[in-house]
Design a protein around this motif. Structure first.
Motif, mmCIF file in Angstrom:
data_model
loop_
_atom_site.group_PDB
_atom_site.id
_atom_site.type_symbol
_atom_site.label_atom_id
_atom_site.label_comp_id
_atom_site.label_asym_id
_atom_site.label_seq_id
_atom_site.Cartn_x
_atom_site.Cartn_y
_atom_site.Cartn_z
ATOM 1 N N ASP A 95 2.050 -0.864 0.411
ATOM 2 C CA ASP A 95 2.871 -1.572 1.218
ATOM 3 C C ASP A 95 3.529 -3.359 1.565
ATOM 4 O O ASP A 95 1.604 -3.816 2.352
ATOM 5 N N GLN A 96 4.468 -3.917 1.047
ATOM 6 C CA GLN A 96 3.666 -5.715 1.264
ATOM 7 C C GLN A 96 3.970 -6.060 2.579
ATOM 8 O O GLN A 96 4.232 -6.578 2.620
ATOM 9 N N SER A 97 4.018 -5.265 3.627
ATOM 10 C CA SER A 97 4.818 -5.787 5.156
ATOM 11 C C SER A 97 3.197 -5.277 5.436
ATOM 12 O O SER A 97 2.777 -5.549 6.222
ATOM 13 N N VAL A 98 2.202 -4.769 4.451
ATOM 14 C CA VAL A 98 0.963 -4.635 5.629
ATOM 15 C C VAL A 98 -0.532 -5.965 4.508
ATOM 16 O O VAL A 98 -0.756 -6.294 4.869
ATOM 17 N N CYS A 99 -0.004 -5.966 3.194
ATOM 18 C CA CYS A 99 -0.375 -6.468 2.270
ATOM 19 C C CYS A 99 -0.594 -7.792 2.468
ATOM 20 O O CYS A 99 0.338 -8.709 2.826
ATOM 21 N N VAL A 100 -1.701 -8.332 2.694
ATOM 22 C CA VAL A 100 -1.962 -9.977 2.615
ATOM 23 C C VAL A 100 -2.422 -11.271 1.771
ATOM 24 O O VAL A 100 -2.526 -11.784 1.232
ATOM 25 N N GLY A 101 -2.512 -10.163 0.900
ATOM 26 C CA GLY A 101 -2.229 -10.891 -0.822
ATOM 27 C C GLY A 101 -4.132 -11.015 -0.917
ATOM 28 O O GLY A 101 -4.311 -12.368 -2.094
ATOM 29 N N CYS A 102 -5.093 -10.333 -0.585
ATOM 30 C CA CYS A 102 -6.348 -11.532 -0.668
ATOM 31 C C CYS A 102 -7.191 -11.007 -2.236
ATOM 32 O O CYS A 102 -7.655 -11.561 -2.833
ATOM 33 N N GLY A 103 -6.092 -9.585 -3.378
ATOM 34 C CA GLY A 103 -7.099 -10.046 -4.446
ATOM 35 C C GLY A 103 -8.292 -9.050 -4.273
ATOM 36 O O GLY A 103 -8.490 -8.961 -5.548
ATOM 37 N N LEU A 104 -8.628 -8.166 -4.202
ATOM 38 C CA LEU A 104 -9.708 -7.329 -4.124
ATOM 39 C C LEU A 104 -9.044 -6.390 -4.692
ATOM 40 O O LEU A 104 -9.987 -6.132 -5.858
ATOM 41 N N CYS A 105 -7.989 -5.380 -4.551
ATOM 42 C CA CYS A 105 -7.375 -4.650 -5.607
ATOM 43 C C CYS A 105 -7.690 -5.308 -6.290
ATOM 44 O O CYS A 105 -7.491 -4.680 -7.510
ATOM 45 N N ALA A 106 -7.430 -6.123 -7.136
ATOM 46 C CA ALA A 106 -6.636 -6.259 -8.151
ATOM 47 C C ALA A 106 -7.646 -6.965 -9.202
ATOM 48 O O ALA A 106 -7.710 -6.413 -9.984
ATOM 49 N N LYS A 107 -9.033 -7.182 -8.014
ATOM 50 C CA LYS A 107 -10.166 -7.354 -9.041
ATOM 51 C C LYS A 107 -10.806 -6.019 -9.520
ATOM 52 O O LYS A 107 -11.735 -5.720 -10.063
ATOM 53 N N THR A 108 -10.430 -4.915 -8.553
ATOM 54 C CA THR A 108 -11.188 -3.747 -8.623
ATOM 55 C C THR A 108 -10.034 -3.323 -9.864
ATOM 56 O O THR A 108 -11.210 -1.806 -10.547
ATOM 57 N N CYS A 109 -9.028 -3.129 -10.242
ATOM 58 C CA CYS A 109 -8.148 -2.440 -11.005
ATOM 59 C C CYS A 109 -8.703 -2.440 -12.747
ATOM 60 O O CYS A 109 -8.657 -3.616 -13.397
ATOM 61 N N PRO A 110 -9.569 -0.961 -13.073
ATOM 62 C CA PRO A 110 -9.950 -1.410 -14.849
ATOM 63 C C PRO A 110 -8.794 -2.428 -14.943
ATOM 64 O O PRO A 110 -9.232 -1.608 -16.218
ATOM 65 N N GLN A 111 -7.802 -1.873 -15.363
ATOM 66 C CA GLN A 111 -6.387 -1.410 -16.391
ATOM 67 C C GLN A 111 -6.109 -3.311 -15.968
ATOM 68 O O GLN A 111 -4.961 -3.383 -16.720
ATOM 69 N N GLN A 112 -6.362 -3.711 -14.864
ATOM 70 C CA GLN A 112 -5.601 -4.333 -14.126
ATOM 71 C C GLN A 112 -4.114 -4.913 -14.451
ATOM 72 O O GLN A 112 -3.237 -6.158 -14.694
#
Length: 270
Positions: free
Chosen positions: A165-182
């Motif tokens: 939900d881009q209206s809530v996301c702040v772009g911190c990047g924690l999700c990107a670092k966690t995703c094993p598939q990138q």
């Protein structure tokens, strides 16, 4: 002298000597407090996400004391944090471009199918290590929500694949670092178009794995009048410094791998 009393005196003397040594050492070896560093740290939100490129908020605050470190690197803090950091340092505030995360995968149950019935630990990391995921596309979202579990703003939902939900996301990047598939990328909030695919296989193989995958056909590249779309390794990408959001590339894409980001807000149920 009584041996017991002597022993007590010796122990007491040693304790007193050790205490004096520690007291002197605490004065001689004390690290002076840097009030400016503390003021900088107080401005930062404490997310410790590492989006700034440093080891959390403490690392960024320390780096800001060095000349040349930009004050607009704190993504969660945004423009307000940049302004306050600049005030502490006595410099001019730098502009901050808001960012959001996107899931570069369109492999919902309408476009791809599972290859296995996975019944192990409900974790993307575990599924990838065990057999590479349950989907036919080995590059796609694994769908167990590891990214959602680390999101501090509850901006991610998942049902077969993750959605942000881009209206809530702040772009911190924690999700990107966690995703094993990138498959999660951090992009400018102003972006209108994105490639929702991470498959680097040749077109024919991608088609078999997912009907929504990028097949590297180059139609988007030929359609774009601003040289904002390129294909490398059989996968298209968007240069947001050149993209004007006209949507021509998305219209030309035969598989729908390129499309409006608004369509990726909610997870698709299966």
């Amino acid at each position: 002298m009584n041996p017991i009393v002597l022993a007590v005196l010796i122990v007491a003397g040693l304790a007193l000597a050790a205490g004096l040594i520690l007291a002197v050492a605490s004065v001689v070896m004390a690290v002076p407090r840097d009030e400016k560093a503390e003021a900088l740290r107080a401005v930062l939100p404490g997310a410790n996400c590492g989006a700034c490129g440093y080891s959390g908020c403490d690392g960024y605050a320390k780096a800001l004391l060095e000349p040349g470190t930009k004050t607009n690197l704190c993504v969660p803090g945004g423009a307000e944090a940049a302004r306050k950091l600049a005030e502490v340092l006595g410099v001019e505030a730098e502009a901050v471009e808001p960012k959001v995360a996107i899931v570069r995968c369109g492999g919902d149950c309408e476009h791809t199918s599972p290859k296995e019935d996975y019944r192990g630990i409900a974790s993307c990391q575990a599924a990838k290590l065990f057999f590479g995921g349950k989907g036919t596309c080995t590059y796609g979202c694994l769908g167990f929500g590891d990214c959602a579990k680390v999101c501090p703003h509850d901006a991610i939902s998942w049902n077969n694949i993750a959605a942000i939900d881009q209206s809530v996301c702040v772009g911190c990047g924690l999700c990107a670092k966690t995703c094993p598939q990138q498959v999660i990328a951090i992009i400018p909030q102003s972006a209108k178009t994105a490639v929702l695919c991470s498959n680097h296989d040749k077109g024919a193989l991608t088609r078999k794995a997912c009907s929504a995958g990028c097949i590297g056909c180059m139609k988007c590249v030929k359609t774009c009048e601003h040289d904002a779309v390129h294909v490398e390794g059989n996968l298209a990408s968007v240069d947001y410094s050149k993209c004007v959001g006209c949507g021509a590339c998305a219209q030309a894409c035969p598989t729908g791998a390129l499309h409006d980001l608004i369509a990726n807000v909610e997870a698709k149920a299966c």
